[in-house]
Design an enzyme around this catalytic site. Sequence first.
Site, PDB file in Angstrom:
ATOM      1  N   LYS A 178       0.823  -1.219   0.000  1.00  0.00           N
ATOM      2  CA  LYS A 178       0.000   0.000   0.000  1.00  0.00           C
ATOM      3  C   LYS A 178       0.852   1.263   0.000  1.00  0.00           C
ATOM      4  O   LYS A 178       0.519   2.245  -0.658  1.00  0.00           O
ATOM      5  CB  LYS A 178      -0.930   0.016   1.212  1.00  0.00           C
ATOM      6  N   ALA A 190       3.917   1.769  -1.243  1.00  0.00           N
ATOM      7  CA  ALA A 190       4.511   1.994  -2.563  1.00  0.00           C
ATOM      8  C   ALA A 190       3.441   2.390  -3.577  1.00  0.00           C
ATOM      9  O   ALA A 190       3.653   3.280  -4.401  1.00  0.00           O
ATOM     10  CB  ALA A 190       5.248   0.736  -3.017  1.00  0.00           C
ATOM     11  N   ASN A 191       2.296   1.730  -3.521  1.00  0.00           N
ATOM     12  CA  ASN A 191       1.221   2.070  -4.464  1.00  0.00           C
ATOM     13  C   ASN A 191       0.775   3.523  -4.292  1.00  0.00           C
ATOM     14  O   ASN A 191       0.525   4.239  -5.268  1.00  0.00           O
ATOM     15  CB  ASN A 191       0.002   1.169  -4.250  1.00  0.00           C
ATOM     16  N   GLY A 213     -16.439   3.211  -3.295  1.00  0.00           N
ATOM     17  CA  GLY A 213     -16.378   2.325  -4.455  1.00  0.00           C
ATOM     18  C   GLY A 213     -16.933   3.009  -5.690  1.00  0.00           C
ATOM     19  O   GLY A 213     -16.589   4.160  -5.991  1.00  0.00           O
ATOM     20  N   GLY A 269     -18.245   6.770  -5.686  1.00  0.00           N
ATOM     21  CA  GLY A 269     -17.423   7.973  -5.538  1.00  0.00           C
ATOM     22  C   GLY A 269     -16.857   8.138  -4.137  1.00  0.00           C
ATOM     23  O   GLY A 269     -16.345   7.175  -3.561  1.00  0.00           O
ATOM     24  N   GLY A 275      -8.204   2.171  -4.354  1.00  0.00           N
ATOM     25  CA  GLY A 275      -8.159   2.923  -3.098  1.00  0.00           C
ATOM     26  C   GLY A 275      -6.791   3.564  -2.868  1.00  0.00           C
ATOM     27  O   GLY A 275      -6.695   4.683  -2.365  1.00  0.00           O
ATOM     28  N   ASP A 276      -5.731   2.840  -3.243  1.00  0.00           N
ATOM     29  CA  ASP A 276      -4.377   3.393  -3.084  1.00  0.00           C
ATOM     30  C   ASP A 276      -4.144   4.562  -4.037  1.00  0.00           C
ATOM     31  O   ASP A 276      -3.528   5.570  -3.670  1.00  0.00           O
ATOM     32  CB  ASP A 276      -3.323   2.312  -3.343  1.00  0.00           C
ATOM     33  N   GLY A 314      -4.083  -4.816 -12.396  1.00  0.00           N
ATOM     34  CA  GLY A 314      -2.924  -4.642 -11.522  1.00  0.00           C
ATOM     35  C   GLY A 314      -3.133  -3.575 -10.473  1.00  0.00           C
ATOM     36  O   GLY A 314      -3.970  -2.692 -10.619  1.00  0.00           O
TER      37      GLY A 314
HETATM   38  P1  ADP Z   1     -11.070   0.153  -1.443  1.00  0.00           P
HETATM   39  O1  ADP Z   1     -10.729  -0.487  -2.758  1.00  0.00           O
HETATM   40  O2  ADP Z   1      -9.900   0.665  -0.697  1.00  0.00           O
HETATM   41  O3  ADP Z   1     -12.028  -0.650  -0.613  1.00  0.00           O
HETATM   42  P2  ADP Z   1     -13.181   1.717  -2.682  1.00  0.00           P
HETATM   43  O4  ADP Z   1     -13.790   0.440  -3.163  1.00  0.00           O
HETATM   44  O5  ADP Z   1     -14.052   2.646  -1.920  1.00  0.00           O
HETATM   45  O6  ADP Z   1     -11.864   1.480  -1.817  1.00  0.00           O
HETATM   46  O7  ADP Z   1     -12.593   2.463  -3.979  1.00  0.00           O
HETATM   47  C1  ADP Z   1     -11.708   3.549  -3.865  1.00  0.00           C
HETATM   48  C2  ADP Z   1     -11.965   4.543  -4.970  1.00  0.00           C
HETATM   49  O8  ADP Z   1     -11.700   3.931  -6.240  1.00  0.00           O
HETATM   50  C3  ADP Z   1     -13.399   5.055  -5.065  1.00  0.00           C
HETATM   51  O9  ADP Z   1     -13.617   6.165  -4.212  1.00  0.00           O
HETATM   52  C4  ADP Z   1     -13.456   5.448  -6.539  1.00  0.00           C
HETATM   53  O10 ADP Z   1     -12.772   6.674  -6.750  1.00  0.00           O
HETATM   54  C5  ADP Z   1     -12.646   4.349  -7.202  1.00  0.00           C
HETATM   55  N1  ADP Z   1     -13.493   3.197  -7.574  1.00  0.00           N
HETATM   56  C6  ADP Z   1     -13.528   1.983  -6.980  1.00  0.00           C
HETATM   57  N2  ADP Z   1     -14.414   1.166  -7.579  1.00  0.00           N
HETATM   58  C7  ADP Z   1     -14.951   1.886  -8.590  1.00  0.00           C
HETATM   59  C8  ADP Z   1     -15.942   1.617  -9.604  1.00  0.00           C
HETATM   60  N3  ADP Z   1     -16.573   0.426  -9.674  1.00  0.00           N
HETATM   61  N4  ADP Z   1     -16.259   2.606 -10.476  1.00  0.00           N
HETATM   62  C9  ADP Z   1     -15.665   3.811 -10.417  1.00  0.00           C
HETATM   63  N5  ADP Z   1     -14.707   4.129  -9.487  1.00  0.00           N
HETATM   64  C10 ADP Z   1     -14.368   3.183  -8.593  1.00  0.00           C
END
Ligand code: ADP
Length: 281
Positions: free
Chosen positions: A38, A40-41, A201, A204, A230-231, A264
């Site tokens: 995390k 490095a990413n 996710g 947004g 997320g990174d 990736g």
């Molecule tokens: P993590 O992967 O750390 O659980 P999230 O799933 O909330 O975090 O995703 C982090 C960010 O990546 C989101 O706020 C958004 O900007 C982007 N993202 C993740 N999944 C999607 C998706 N299906 N469509 C558009 N953007 C996404």
Amino acid sequence: SVVVVGSVNLDAVTVCERFPQPGETVTGVSVAFGQGGKGANQARSAARSGAATVFVGAVGDDGAARTVLDSLAGAGVDVSRVARTPGSTGFANVTVDGAGENHIVVVPGANASVRVDDAARSAIADADVLLLQLEIPLPAVVDAARAAREAGTVVLLNPSPVQPLPGVLVELLDGVIVNRDEEKALAEVVGRVPHVVTTLGGDGARATGPDGTVDTPGFAVDVVDTTGAGDAFAGALAAHWGLPPAERLLRANAAGALTATAAGAAAAPTVAEVDAFLAAR
Ligand code: ADP
């Protein structure tokens, strides 16, 4: 400028039709090596977002060390503060089967020995923003946060993998970057930090700070692999921390969405790619 104190791994992803049973050998379809961890990413994403970025971490004395450092340096990250320690570089062994299920073994290796030394302290003091995660020993996280606080450097934590946070650390934080699960698990902590940025996710993200709450809706993109989204979001947010909240949230959300369109964990976009993406919306 941004300093990331955190983890770096060599990732090996092998693909096979079906997982081997214990004691069985199967013939795989493909293998790919990449840089992960995390820390490095997020450093890679901050650098590609246009911030001068220093990564503080540790690698081993094996061949993987060169691979991950070259990869980070290639993204424009300053790796001169990375320590070399005896033993292995952090390693993630990922196996994916024909159904897309995965088995993952992560070996912390050198990440378990990350310390904040004087060189790291001075890099933190020189930076605008310190970005932290929880894949290195907690004392190093606390030391880094304390050095930042003393120097007036903004301290952001992505508390992943999620775990209880000591009060001494919480008091040093200017902001947390959490997904929905982390926000739920750390609800009590989140209430005590000035800036809370929640990634949602495909929906947004939301940022709550001293000046109120801003929402940025999800971008409709063709999702290939959300690993590392997320990174990428966290690194971009740190790089753009000097912008108004709505603007840095939008840019981080775009970086996350673009990362989800590529395979990736290390697929964070450049600032030019984000500009082009936003201009086309
Ligand atoms: P993590 O992967 O750390 O659980 P999230 O799933 O909330 O975090 O995703 C982090 C960010 O990546 C989101 O706020 C958004 O900007 C982007 N993202 C993740 N999944 C999607 C998706 N299906 N469509 C558009 N953007 C996404």
